[in-house]
Design a protein around this motif. Structure first.
Motif, PDB file in Angstrom:
ATOM      1  N   THR A   1      -6.358   3.856  14.550  1.00 32.82           N
ATOM      2  CA  THR A   1      -6.821   4.289  13.227  1.00 32.82           C
ATOM      3  C   THR A   1      -5.804   4.064  12.120  1.00 32.82           C
ATOM      4  OG1 THR A   1      -6.086   6.545  13.658  1.00 32.82           O
ATOM      5  CG2 THR A   1      -8.393   6.010  14.163  1.00 32.82           C
ATOM      6  N   TYR A   2      -4.552   3.891  12.467  1.00 37.01           N
ATOM      7  CA  TYR A   2      -3.558   3.637  11.429  1.00 37.01           C
ATOM      8  C   TYR A   2      -2.378   2.849  11.973  1.00 37.01           C
ATOM      9  CZ  TYR A   2      -0.865   7.641  13.271  1.00 37.01           C
ATOM     10  OH  TYR A   2      -0.154   8.509  14.060  1.00 37.01           O
ATOM     11  N   VAL A   3      -1.629   2.267  11.049  1.00 37.76           N
ATOM     12  CA  VAL A   3      -0.406   1.539  11.366  1.00 37.76           C
ATOM     13  C   VAL A   3       0.722   2.122  10.521  1.00 37.76           C
ATOM     14  CG1 VAL A   3      -1.554  -0.629  11.958  1.00 37.76           C
ATOM     15  CG2 VAL A   3      -0.825  -0.249   9.617  1.00 37.76           C
ATOM     16  N   LYS A   4       1.921   1.785  10.909  1.00 38.85           N
ATOM     17  CA  LYS A   4       3.096   2.110  10.102  1.00 38.85           C
ATOM     18  C   LYS A   4       3.914   0.832   9.960  1.00 38.85           C
ATOM     19  CE  LYS A   4       3.681   6.940  11.456  1.00 38.85           C
ATOM     20  NZ  LYS A   4       4.618   7.927  12.026  1.00 38.85           N
ATOM     21  N   LEU A   5       4.407   0.604   8.761  1.00 37.84           N
ATOM     22  CA  LEU A   5       5.277  -0.532   8.493  1.00 37.84           C
ATOM     23  C   LEU A   5       6.679  -0.160   8.973  1.00 37.84           C
ATOM     24  CD1 LEU A   5       5.577  -3.334   7.192  1.00 37.84           C
ATOM     25  CD2 LEU A   5       6.062  -2.175   5.046  1.00 37.84           C
ATOM     26  N   THR A   6       7.234  -0.948   9.857  1.00 35.96           N
ATOM     27  CA  THR A   6       8.552  -0.665  10.419  1.00 35.96           C
ATOM     28  C   THR A   6       9.657  -1.286   9.561  1.00 35.96           C
ATOM     29  OG1 THR A   6       8.577  -2.639  11.788  1.00 35.96           O
ATOM     30  CG2 THR A   6       7.564  -0.656  12.749  1.00 35.96           C
ATOM     31  N   ASP A   7      10.891  -0.930   9.871  1.00 30.37           N
ATOM     32  CA  ASP A   7      12.017  -1.553   9.179  1.00 30.37           C
ATOM     33  C   ASP A   7      12.056  -3.055   9.423  1.00 30.37           C
ATOM     34  OD1 ASP A   7      12.853   0.855   8.078  1.00 30.37           O
ATOM     35  OD2 ASP A   7      14.198   1.322   9.744  1.00 30.37           O
ATOM     36  N   ALA A   8      11.713  -3.458  10.644  1.00 28.39           N
ATOM     37  CA  ALA A   8      11.672  -4.901  10.957  1.00 28.39           C
ATOM     38  C   ALA A   8      10.605  -5.585  10.110  1.00 28.39           C
ATOM     39  CB  ALA A   8      11.382  -5.109  12.449  1.00 28.39           C
ATOM     40  N   GLY A   9       9.498  -4.912   9.875  1.00 33.88           N
ATOM     41  CA  GLY A   9       8.451  -5.460   9.021  1.00 33.88           C
ATOM     42  C   GLY A   9       8.903  -5.609   7.592  1.00 33.88           C
TER      43      GLY A   9
ATOM     44  N   ASP B   1       3.280  10.807   6.465  1.00 38.56           N
ATOM     45  CA  ASP B   1       4.238  10.339   7.471  1.00 38.56           C
ATOM     46  C   ASP B   1       4.257   8.810   7.606  1.00 38.56           C
ATOM     47  OD1 ASP B   1       6.175  10.720   9.482  1.00 38.56           O
ATOM     48  OD2 ASP B   1       4.649  10.741  11.045  1.00 38.56           O
ATOM     49  N   GLY B   2       4.091   8.101   6.506  1.00 36.25           N
ATOM     50  CA  GLY B   2       4.153   6.643   6.531  1.00 36.25           C
ATOM     51  C   GLY B   2       2.924   5.958   7.092  1.00 36.25           C
ATOM     52  N   ARG B   3       1.856   6.697   7.284  1.00 36.51           N
ATOM     53  CA  ARG B   3       0.635   6.130   7.877  1.00 36.51           C
ATOM     54  C   ARG B   3      -0.157   5.329   6.857  1.00 36.51           C
ATOM     55  NH1 ARG B   3      -1.632  11.476  11.045  1.00 36.51           N
ATOM     56  NH2 ARG B   3       0.229  11.769  12.328  1.00 36.51           N
ATOM     57  N   ILE B   4      -0.640   4.193   7.320  1.00 33.59           N
ATOM     58  CA  ILE B   4      -1.524   3.352   6.523  1.00 33.59           C
ATOM     59  C   ILE B   4      -2.809   3.203   7.330  1.00 33.59           C
ATOM     60  CG2 ILE B   4      -1.868   1.073   5.497  1.00 33.59           C
ATOM     61  CD1 ILE B   4       1.252   0.870   5.451  1.00 33.59           C
ATOM     62  N   HIS B   5      -3.900   3.704   6.780  1.00 28.29           N
ATOM     63  CA  HIS B   5      -5.167   3.611   7.507  1.00 28.29           C
ATOM     64  C   HIS B   5      -5.531   2.149   7.734  1.00 28.29           C
ATOM     65  CE1 HIS B   5      -6.104   7.834   5.852  1.00 28.29           C
ATOM     66  NE2 HIS B   5      -5.573   7.917   7.054  1.00 28.29           N
ATOM     67  N   ILE B   6      -6.012   1.864   8.929  1.00 29.54           N
ATOM     68  CA  ILE B   6      -6.274   0.488   9.338  1.00 29.54           C
ATOM     69  C   ILE B   6      -7.269  -0.219   8.415  1.00 29.54           C
ATOM     70  CG2 ILE B   6      -8.133   0.952  10.994  1.00 29.54           C
ATOM     71  CD1 ILE B   6      -5.197  -1.372  11.710  1.00 29.54           C
TER      72      ILE B   6
ATOM     73  N   LEU C   1       0.821  -1.210   0.000  1.00 30.75           N
ATOM     74  CA  LEU C   1       0.000   0.000   0.000  1.00 30.75           C
ATOM     75  C   LEU C   1       0.853   1.257   0.000  1.00 30.75           C
ATOM     76  CD1 LEU C   1      -2.626  -1.085   2.666  1.00 30.75           C
ATOM     77  CD2 LEU C   1      -2.954  -0.964   0.204  1.00 30.75           C
ATOM     78  N   GLU C   2       0.311   2.302  -0.560  1.00 25.36           N
ATOM     79  CA  GLU C   2       0.981   3.610  -0.555  1.00 25.36           C
ATOM     80  C   GLU C   2       0.579   4.333   0.730  1.00 25.36           C
ATOM     81  OE1 GLU C   2       3.485   6.440  -1.813  1.00 25.36           O
ATOM     82  OE2 GLU C   2       3.057   4.641  -2.979  1.00 25.36           O
ATOM     83  N   PRO C   3       1.544   4.588   1.619  1.00 21.77           N
ATOM     84  CA  PRO C   3       1.206   5.313   2.849  1.00 21.77           C
ATOM     85  C   PRO C   3       0.757   6.736   2.534  1.00 21.77           C
ATOM     86  CG  PRO C   3       3.495   4.553   2.902  1.00 21.77           C
ATOM     87  CD  PRO C   3       2.945   4.243   1.547  1.00 21.77           C
ATOM     88  N   VAL C   4      -0.072   7.271   3.397  1.00 20.39           N
ATOM     89  CA  VAL C   4      -0.521   8.646   3.204  1.00 20.39           C
ATOM     90  C   VAL C   4       0.504   9.574   3.823  1.00 20.39           C
ATOM     91  CG1 VAL C   4      -2.963   8.239   2.822  1.00 20.39           C
ATOM     92  CG2 VAL C   4      -2.151   8.372   5.131  1.00 20.39           C
TER      93      VAL C   4
END
Length: 87
Positions: free
Chosen positions: A74-82, A31-36, A26-29
């Motif tokens: 409301t949102y997640v962020k994909l981390t480097d570990a992810g 600051d790297g946010r991905i709506h849940i 997915l394309e984050p909106v």
């Protein structure tokens, strides 16, 4: 005799990895946010995971540091570990 078929996302590890894979695509909106809802819709509606399987996978992904879940949920962020999980 087995009457019920096995569910692919009954294993939280499998569900967590699938959530990370969905998030990475997915394309984050901002600051790297991905709506849940961008990750729960494919998991629940398209892949037919149950809400319990989805929640277990999300909890495991957050616990392992693959996804960062905002306190509001409301949102997640994909981390480097992810991102490393996908490699």
């Amino acid at each position: 005799m087995k009457f019920a078929s096995s569910r692919p996302y009954a294993d939280p590890e499998t569900a967590a990895r699938e959530l990370v894979r969905i998030s990475a695509g997915l394309e984050p909106v901002q600051d790297g946010r991905i709506h849940i809802e961008k990750i729960n819709w494919p998991m629940l509606a398209e892949l037919k995971a149950t809400p319990a399987e989805y929640k277990a996978g999300l909890d495991l992904a957050v616990e392992r540091g693959w996804l960062w879940l905002h306190e509001s949920g409301t949102y997640v962020k994909l981390t480097d570990a992810g991102k490393q999980v996908l490699a």
